[in-house]
Design an enzyme around this catalytic site. Sequence first.
Site, PDB file in Angstrom:
ATOM      1  N   HIS A  14      -8.565  -5.129  -0.935  1.00  0.00           N
ATOM      2  CA  HIS A  14      -6.875  -4.227  -0.235  1.00  0.00           C
ATOM      3  C   HIS A  14      -6.727  -5.213   1.182  1.00  0.00           C
ATOM      4  CE1 HIS A  14      -4.038  -0.926  -0.262  1.00  0.00           C
ATOM      5  NE2 HIS A  14      -4.425  -1.544   1.200  1.00  0.00           N
ATOM      6  N   SER A  22       0.975  -1.042  -0.035  1.00  0.00           N
ATOM      7  CA  SER A  22      -0.139  -0.160   0.221  1.00  0.00           C
ATOM      8  C   SER A  22       1.018   1.071   0.179  1.00  0.00           C
ATOM      9  CB  SER A  22      -0.924   0.067   0.981  1.00  0.00           C
ATOM     10  OG  SER A  22      -2.043   0.581   1.311  1.00  0.00           O
ATOM     11  N   ASP A  25     -10.233  -3.857  -5.258  1.00  0.00           N
ATOM     12  CA  ASP A  25      -9.259  -2.824  -4.209  1.00  0.00           C
ATOM     13  C   ASP A  25      -9.304  -1.360  -5.305  1.00  0.00           C
ATOM     14  OD1 ASP A  25      -7.429  -1.850  -2.874  1.00  0.00           O
ATOM     15  OD2 ASP A  25      -5.569  -3.078  -3.559  1.00  0.00           O
TER      16      ASP A  25
END
Length: 288
Positions: A261, A134, A231
């Site tokens: 995610h 991320s 995501d």
Amino acid sequence: MDSYEPEMLRTIYEDMSAKARPPYVAYVEDRMIPGPRGEIRVRIYRPDLAPSHPVIAYFHGSAFVICSVNTHDVLCRYLCLRANAVVVSVDYGLGPEDKFPAGPDDSLAAARWVAANASAFGGDPTQLIMAGDSAGATMATVTSMRIRDEGGPKVKAQLLIYPVTDYPDNAPPSYLERSQGCGMLTAEAMRWGWSHYLKDPADGSHPHASPNRATDLGSLPPAYVITAEYDILRDEGEVYARQLKEAGVDTTLIRYSDMNHGFMGMVGSLDRADEALAAACDWLATRL
């Protein structure tokens, strides 16, 4: 969102992480290392006490605001074991206290420290990998860019797990399709993170904040990019992978069509996460 919310969310994530059951790793040590704004906390994981392992500088996900070496302890332990590598997890600066470019500056300093000191904790400085998930994947790839542009050390590979690669002033389709985040990361939450991270929205166009906007991606290390179907970050990560390929960078893109995610944080308890980590580690082994 008021000024207390980042700290509240950090506490929630830390408390959740404290309940996890981490796998055994031969050696784990927390250290404070020098950084551009003061000391940076790192956590060093060694699969055994033998010398000359590949060494991975790992930058945890955060939405640029939350999480720490504690919240990503389990993932880093599994990465250490399955890659048979030393992993150095880095607590880079987060907003709103330490706004852009504090995070990238800390990350670069930490990567250089890792390379300079790797042999002291069983790592091979010639086998250096940048990795993250991320917003941490943003730090990993931006650090790779800056190392290329600002004098080394040499990086052998990048592992980018559902990376943040673009400021959402012109959000891609996945921001709309997956705006509610399937219970993990929502579009609102990501915009909230950006608002705490940047001093000014104009900073979102800087390539060290938004790698998709870099004008030169050539000569970067080989990259393994993981995205997830459900995501909001799916499209921007895949755009970045395509841009790397177009620039001549050895790039592998894997989309996990049944995942959302954060799924890699469930390694050790979710088969799909275990499979994804094993595949990534197999790829890393071919680049070392």
